[in-house]
Design an enzyme around this catalytic site. Structure first.
Site, PDB file in Angstrom:
ATOM      1  N   LYS A  19     -17.820  34.552  15.010  1.00  0.00           N
ATOM      2  CA  LYS A  19     -18.813  33.479  15.152  1.00  0.00           C
ATOM      3  C   LYS A  19     -18.228  32.345  15.991  1.00  0.00           C
ATOM      4  O   LYS A  19     -18.859  31.848  16.902  1.00  0.00           O
ATOM      5  CB  LYS A  19     -19.232  32.988  13.765  1.00  0.00           C
ATOM      6  CG  LYS A  19     -20.235  31.868  13.813  1.00  0.00           C
ATOM      7  CD  LYS A  19     -20.679  31.441  12.426  1.00  0.00           C
ATOM      8  CE  LYS A  19     -21.539  30.182  12.540  1.00  0.00           C
ATOM      9  NZ  LYS A  19     -21.962  29.656  11.256  1.00  0.00           N
ATOM     10  N   GLU A  47      -6.734  35.522  13.678  1.00  0.00           N
ATOM     11  CA  GLU A  47      -6.513  36.974  13.539  1.00  0.00           C
ATOM     12  C   GLU A  47      -7.278  37.729  14.628  1.00  0.00           C
ATOM     13  O   GLU A  47      -6.753  38.625  15.301  1.00  0.00           O
ATOM     14  CB  GLU A  47      -6.994  37.481  12.170  1.00  0.00           C
ATOM     15  CG  GLU A  47      -6.176  37.000  10.995  1.00  0.00           C
ATOM     16  CD  GLU A  47      -6.694  35.704  10.393  1.00  0.00           C
ATOM     17  OE1 GLU A  47      -7.357  34.916  11.122  1.00  0.00           O
ATOM     18  OE2 GLU A  47      -6.434  35.469   9.207  1.00  0.00           O
ATOM     19  N   GLY A  52     -21.086  33.061   8.434  1.00  0.00           N
ATOM     20  CA  GLY A  52     -20.334  34.287   8.715  1.00  0.00           C
ATOM     21  C   GLY A  52     -20.635  35.402   7.720  1.00  0.00           C
ATOM     22  O   GLY A  52     -20.875  36.556   8.106  1.00  0.00           O
ATOM     23  N   ARG A  53     -20.665  35.091   6.438  1.00  0.00           N
ATOM     24  CA  ARG A  53     -20.883  36.138   5.422  1.00  0.00           C
ATOM     25  C   ARG A  53     -22.343  36.562   5.314  1.00  0.00           C
ATOM     26  O   ARG A  53     -22.686  37.417   4.511  1.00  0.00           O
ATOM     27  CB  ARG A  53     -20.315  35.694   4.077  1.00  0.00           C
ATOM     28  CG  ARG A  53     -20.805  34.343   3.588  1.00  0.00           C
ATOM     29  CD  ARG A  53     -19.930  33.817   2.449  1.00  0.00           C
ATOM     30  NE  ARG A  53     -20.271  32.464   2.049  1.00  0.00           N
ATOM     31  CZ  ARG A  53     -19.809  31.355   2.622  1.00  0.00           C
ATOM     32  NH1 ARG A  53     -18.985  31.447   3.649  1.00  0.00           N
ATOM     33  NH2 ARG A  53     -20.156  30.156   2.185  1.00  0.00           N
ATOM     34  N   GLU A 110     -16.701  33.313  -1.689  1.00  0.00           N
ATOM     35  CA  GLU A 110     -16.608  32.292  -0.638  1.00  0.00           C
ATOM     36  C   GLU A 110     -17.814  31.347  -0.723  1.00  0.00           C
ATOM     37  O   GLU A 110     -17.718  30.177  -0.352  1.00  0.00           O
ATOM     38  CB  GLU A 110     -16.542  32.947   0.764  1.00  0.00           C
ATOM     39  CG  GLU A 110     -15.963  32.021   1.825  1.00  0.00           C
ATOM     40  CD  GLU A 110     -15.699  32.691   3.171  1.00  0.00           C
ATOM     41  OE1 GLU A 110     -16.672  33.006   3.877  1.00  0.00           O
ATOM     42  OE2 GLU A 110     -14.522  32.894   3.517  1.00  0.00           O
ATOM     43  N   HIS A 137     -11.141  56.454 -13.805  1.00  0.00           N
ATOM     44  CA  HIS A 137      -9.796  57.008 -14.007  1.00  0.00           C
ATOM     45  C   HIS A 137      -8.714  55.991 -13.683  1.00  0.00           C
ATOM     46  O   HIS A 137      -7.560  56.350 -13.480  1.00  0.00           O
ATOM     47  CB  HIS A 137      -9.635  58.274 -13.165  1.00  0.00           C
ATOM     48  CG  HIS A 137     -10.597  59.340 -13.591  1.00  0.00           C
ATOM     49  ND1 HIS A 137     -10.315  60.234 -14.597  1.00  0.00           N
ATOM     50  CD2 HIS A 137     -11.859  59.599 -13.196  1.00  0.00           C
ATOM     51  CE1 HIS A 137     -11.360  61.031 -14.769  1.00  0.00           C
ATOM     52  NE2 HIS A 137     -12.317  60.656 -13.938  1.00  0.00           N
ATOM     53  N   LYS A 172      -4.781  28.050   6.664  1.00  0.00           N
ATOM     54  CA  LYS A 172      -4.735  28.279   8.115  1.00  0.00           C
ATOM     55  C   LYS A 172      -3.825  27.236   8.776  1.00  0.00           C
ATOM     56  O   LYS A 172      -3.014  27.559   9.646  1.00  0.00           O
ATOM     57  CB  LYS A 172      -6.138  28.146   8.726  1.00  0.00           C
ATOM     58  CG  LYS A 172      -7.124  29.217   8.325  1.00  0.00           C
ATOM     59  CD  LYS A 172      -8.442  28.994   9.084  1.00  0.00           C
ATOM     60  CE  LYS A 172      -9.555  29.880   8.554  1.00  0.00           C
ATOM     61  NZ  LYS A 172     -10.858  29.595   9.146  1.00  0.00           N
TER      62      LYS A 172
HETATM   63  O1  F6P Z   1     -11.851  31.937   7.171  1.00  0.00           O
HETATM   64  C1  F6P Z   1     -13.109  32.194   6.639  1.00  0.00           C
HETATM   65  C2  F6P Z   1     -14.116  32.499   7.694  1.00  0.00           C
HETATM   66  O2  F6P Z   1     -14.522  31.334   8.327  1.00  0.00           O
HETATM   67  C3  F6P Z   1     -15.306  33.255   7.126  1.00  0.00           C
HETATM   68  O3  F6P Z   1     -16.234  32.430   6.555  1.00  0.00           O
HETATM   69  C4  F6P Z   1     -15.789  34.004   8.315  1.00  0.00           C
HETATM   70  O4  F6P Z   1     -16.641  35.058   7.955  1.00  0.00           O
HETATM   71  C5  F6P Z   1     -14.467  34.461   8.888  1.00  0.00           C
HETATM   72  O5  F6P Z   1     -13.598  33.369   8.691  1.00  0.00           O
HETATM   73  C6  F6P Z   1     -14.491  34.860  10.327  1.00  0.00           C
HETATM   74  O6  F6P Z   1     -14.940  33.818  11.147  1.00  0.00           O
HETATM   75  P1  F6P Z   1     -15.363  34.082  12.642  1.00  0.00           P
HETATM   76  O7  F6P Z   1     -16.534  34.986  12.636  1.00  0.00           O
HETATM   77  O8  F6P Z   1     -15.685  32.726  13.204  1.00  0.00           O
HETATM   78  O9  F6P Z   1     -14.191  34.703  13.345  1.00  0.00           O
END
Ligand code: F6P
Length: 531
Positions: free
Chosen positions: A213, A219, A272-273, A358, A389, A498
Site C-alpha cells: 500500500k 521488508e 492493508g488488512r 491488528e 493431534h 520498526k
Molecule cells: O506493519 C503493519 C502494516 O502496516 C500492515 O497494516 C500492513 O498490512 C503491512 O504493514 C504492509 O503494509 P504495506 O502494504 O504498506 O507494505
C-alpha cells in the site's frame, strides 16, 4: 465531523451503559455457572433458537455459554453503544478512522456499479466509478497475463495485508485455479524465503507483483530490490523490468521510481488488512480469472448487505461480535481458536490474526484515553483434523477455557471416497466432545465438558462463499471494536519496533552498543562474535 460519526462519538462508553450492568447481572445469575448440557436438556429448541443464517454461511451458536437473557442484553448493549449509527457512518464514507483522518470504505470495493434504487451515497458515486475503472483494468491485466504462454510463474512480494489476504484466498480457492501459472508469495525479510523461491525461477518467464500500500515497507522493498537485482543479473540485463515488475500500491510515484511502468492503484481508505478486494487481490484474479474474482466480490457484497440491513438479532456479524464481547469481558476468556475443517483454509487463522489483532489489539479509545476492560483476544489455530493431534488435548482437558470456532464445508472438490464424511464427523465430534465431556474415574480420562464452540457451516467453498466468509469476519471485528470504542482501522502499535530495528541494524555491523539495554547489548555481542 459528519452526523453519524458525531452521534456515535457521543455514545456512553460500553461499560457505563445499563446494558453492561445487566450483562454483569446475567453473568452472575446464569453465566458463570452456565452448563451447556443443562441448557440443551432444558430447551429442546435451543439449536434452532441459536442458529443464524447469513449469505453463504450458517452459524450454529447453540454450543456457546449464552442464554436468551444474555443475548437480549448483548443486543441492548449494541443499541446503547449506537452500533448501527457507527456502521452506517462507515458505509457512508465518513472519516471513522480518526487517528489517520480517513474513511473506511473497503465495502465500496465490492459494491456493484450503481443501479437505480441503490443505496450508495451520491458522494460515493464518483469513487465507485473510479473503483470500477481500476477493477476493470486490473482484471483485464489478469486475463492478459493468464493468456500469456511466456509467463509461467508469478511472485507476489508483500507483507501483512499485502500478503496474508491474497495468499490465503489463492490457497482457499485452489480448486478454482485454472491459469496454469505457479503463484508464489514472498513476505519475510529473511532472505531464505526469497532465495528459496528464486532458485526455481527463470527471469524471462517470471512476473513479480510488488504489493505494498505504502511502497515503503522495509521488508517488501528489500525483497523487491533483491528480486530486481536477481532479475537483472540472471537476465543478463537484456530483459525489460517494466514488463516483469508490476506495482500494486497507492504510492504510484514510488513505484515509478522503482522502474515499474504498470501499476494498479487503490486508495488510502482501504486499510492493508482489508485490501484483498483491491489491486492487492491481483494474485487471486490471476489464479481464478476475472469472473471468479467478480464472484468473490459479489459474495462479500452479499454479506455487506446482510450486515447493513438485517435486524440485529438475525445479523450474523453482530451476533458473533457480541459473543466476542461477552466472552472477553464477562467470561474473561482471553483467546479463541479457529479450526477450519478444510485444508484449503489453512492460512485462514493467520489471516484472521492480522484482521482481528491488528484491528482490535488496542488499549485506548478514539480520544487516546485508556480503557479499563479487555479488548482483542488472542487468535490462533490450525486446520482440522491436524489440530486434534496437537493442541486439542489442552482444549478438552486444560485449565483454561478456549472457545473454538469450527468452520466446515459440506461439498468437496475431490472424489476420494470416505474422506469427507470422516472429516465432517471429526468436526462434529470435537464440538460434541468439548460440550458433553465424559465422566470417568475422575482422573486422567475425565473430560469436564461444557467447553464452548461456534460452528460455521458453508455449503461449498467457492469464490462467493469465501468472499462472504471474509466479509463476515471483517464486520464481526468492526462490531466488537465499535462496542469497545476503539479505532479498529489504525495500527500504531507496529511502529515502535520498526524504528528500533532501523537503529539496531547499523549497530550489528559497527558493534556500537552505546545507550542500549544490557540484554540487547549482550545479544548483539554474541551475534557479532559468531557472524
Ligand atoms: O506493519 C503493519 C502494516 O502496516 C500492515 O497494516 C500492513 O498490512 C503491512 O504493514 C504492509 O503494509 P504495506 O502494504 O504498506 O507494505
Amino acid at each position: 465531523m459528519t452526523a453519524n460519526l458525531s452521534d456515535w462519538m457521543g455514545r456512553p462508553r460500553c461499560d457505563q451503559t445499563p446494558a453492561w450492568r445487566e450483562l454483569g447481572r446475567c453473568f452472575e445469575q446464569t453465566g458463570r455457572a452456565f452448563d451447556l448440557r443443562q441448557a440443551f436438556a432444558a430447551d429442546s429448541q435451543r439449536a434452532e433458537r441459536f442458529g443464524v443464517s447469513a449469505p453463504h454461511v450458517f452459524a450454529d451458536l447453540s454450543k456457546n455459554r449464552l442464554d436468551a437473557a444474555a443475548t437480549q442484553a448483548l443486543l441492548q448493549l449494541a443499541r446503547e453503544c449506537r452500533l448501527e449509527v457507527h456502521r452506517d457512518a462507515m458505509f457512508a464514507g465518513e472519516t471513522i478512522n480518526t487517528t489517520e483522518g480517513r474513511a473506511v470504505l473497503h465495502t465500496l470495493l465490492r459494491c456493484p456499479q450503481p443501479a437505480p434504487g441503490d443505496t450508495v451515497a451520491p458522494t460515493l458515486q464518483p469513487l465507485l466509478a473510479d473503483v470500477h475503472a481500476t477493477l476493470d483494468a486490473m482484471l483485464d491485466f489478469a486475463e492478459t497475463l493468464r493468456a500469456d504462454p511466456a509467463i509461467t510463474d508469478v511472485v507476489n512480494i508483500g507483507i501483512g495485508g499485502s500478503d496474508l489476504g491474497p495468499q490465503m484466498a489463492v490457497l482457499a480457492l485452489d480448486a478454482f485455479a485454472n491459469s496454469g501459472k505457479r503463484l508464489h508469495f514472498v513476505s519475510n525479510v529473511d532472505g531464505h524465503e526469497l532465495a528459496a523461491c528464486l532458485k526455481h525461477l527463470q527471469p524471462r518467464s517470471t512476473v513479480f507483483l510488488i504489493a505494498s500500500k505504502t511502497f515503503t515497507t522495509v521488508e517488501t522493498m528489500t525483497n523487491a530490490h533483491s528480486a530486481r537485482r536477481w532479475f537483472e543479473a540472471e537476465g543478463g540485463g537484456a530483459l525489460d523490468i517494466g514488463r516483469h515488475f508490476i506495482g500494486l500500491t497507492t504510492n504510484l510515484a514510488a513505484a515509478g521510481a522503482f522502474g515499474i511502468r504498470t501499476t494498479f492503484g487503490f486508495w488510502d481508505w482501504v486499510g492493508g488488512r482489508y485490501s484483498v478486494w483491491s489491486a492487492i487481490g491481483l494474485p487471486l484474479a490471476i489464479a481464478i480469472g476475472a469472473a471468479g474474482f467478480r464472484d468473490f466480490l459479489a459474495g462479500a457484497h452479499a454479506m455487506d448487505n446482510h450486515f447493513r440491513t438485517a435486524p440485529l438479532a438475525g445479523n450474523l456479524p453482530v451476533r458473533l461480535g457480541l459473543l466476542d464481547v461477552w466472552y472477553r469481558n464477562f467470561h474473561g476468556f482471553t483467546s479463541r481458536t479457529i479450526a477450519p475443517y478444510h485444508s484449503a483454509l489453512r492460512r485462514f487463522p493467520a489471516y484472521l490474526q492480522q484482521l482481528e489483532m491488528e484491528s482490535n489489539g488496542k488499549r485506548v479509545d478514539l480520544a487516546g484515553q485508556p480503557l479499563p476492560y479487555g479488548t482483542s483476544p488472542v487468535l490462533w489455530g490450525e486446520p482440522g483434523t491436524n489440530g486434534q493431534h496437537a493442541y486439542f488435548q489442552m482444549l478438552h482437558q486444560g485449565t483454561d477455557v478456549v472457545p473454538v470456532e469450527f468452520i466446515a464445508v459440506i461439498k468437496t472438490r475431490h472424489d476420494l471416497p470416505g474422506h469427507q464424511p470422516m472429516l465432517l464427523a471429526n468436526a462434529l465430534a470435537q464440538a460434541q466432545a468439548l460440550m458433553q465431556g465424559k465422566a470417568d474415574s475422575g482422573g486422567h480420562k475425565d473430560f469436564p465438558g461444557n467447553r464452548p464452540s461456534t460452528f460455521l457451516l458453508l455449503d461449498d467453498l467457492t469464490p462467493a462463499s469465501l468472499g462472504a466468509l471474509i466479509a463476515l469476519h471483517e464486520h464481526r471485528v468492526f462490531v466488537s471494536g465499535s462496542l469497545w470504542g476503539l479505532n479498529s482501522f489504525d495500527q500504531w502499535g507496529v511502529e515502535l519496533g520498526k524504528v528500533l530495528a532501523k537503529d539496531i541494524e547499523p549497530r550489528l555491523a559497527s558493534g556500537d552498543t552505546d545507550g542500549l539495554d544490557a540484554s540487547t547489548r549482550g545479544l548483539i555481542g554474541r551475534i557479532r562474535s559468531i557472524s
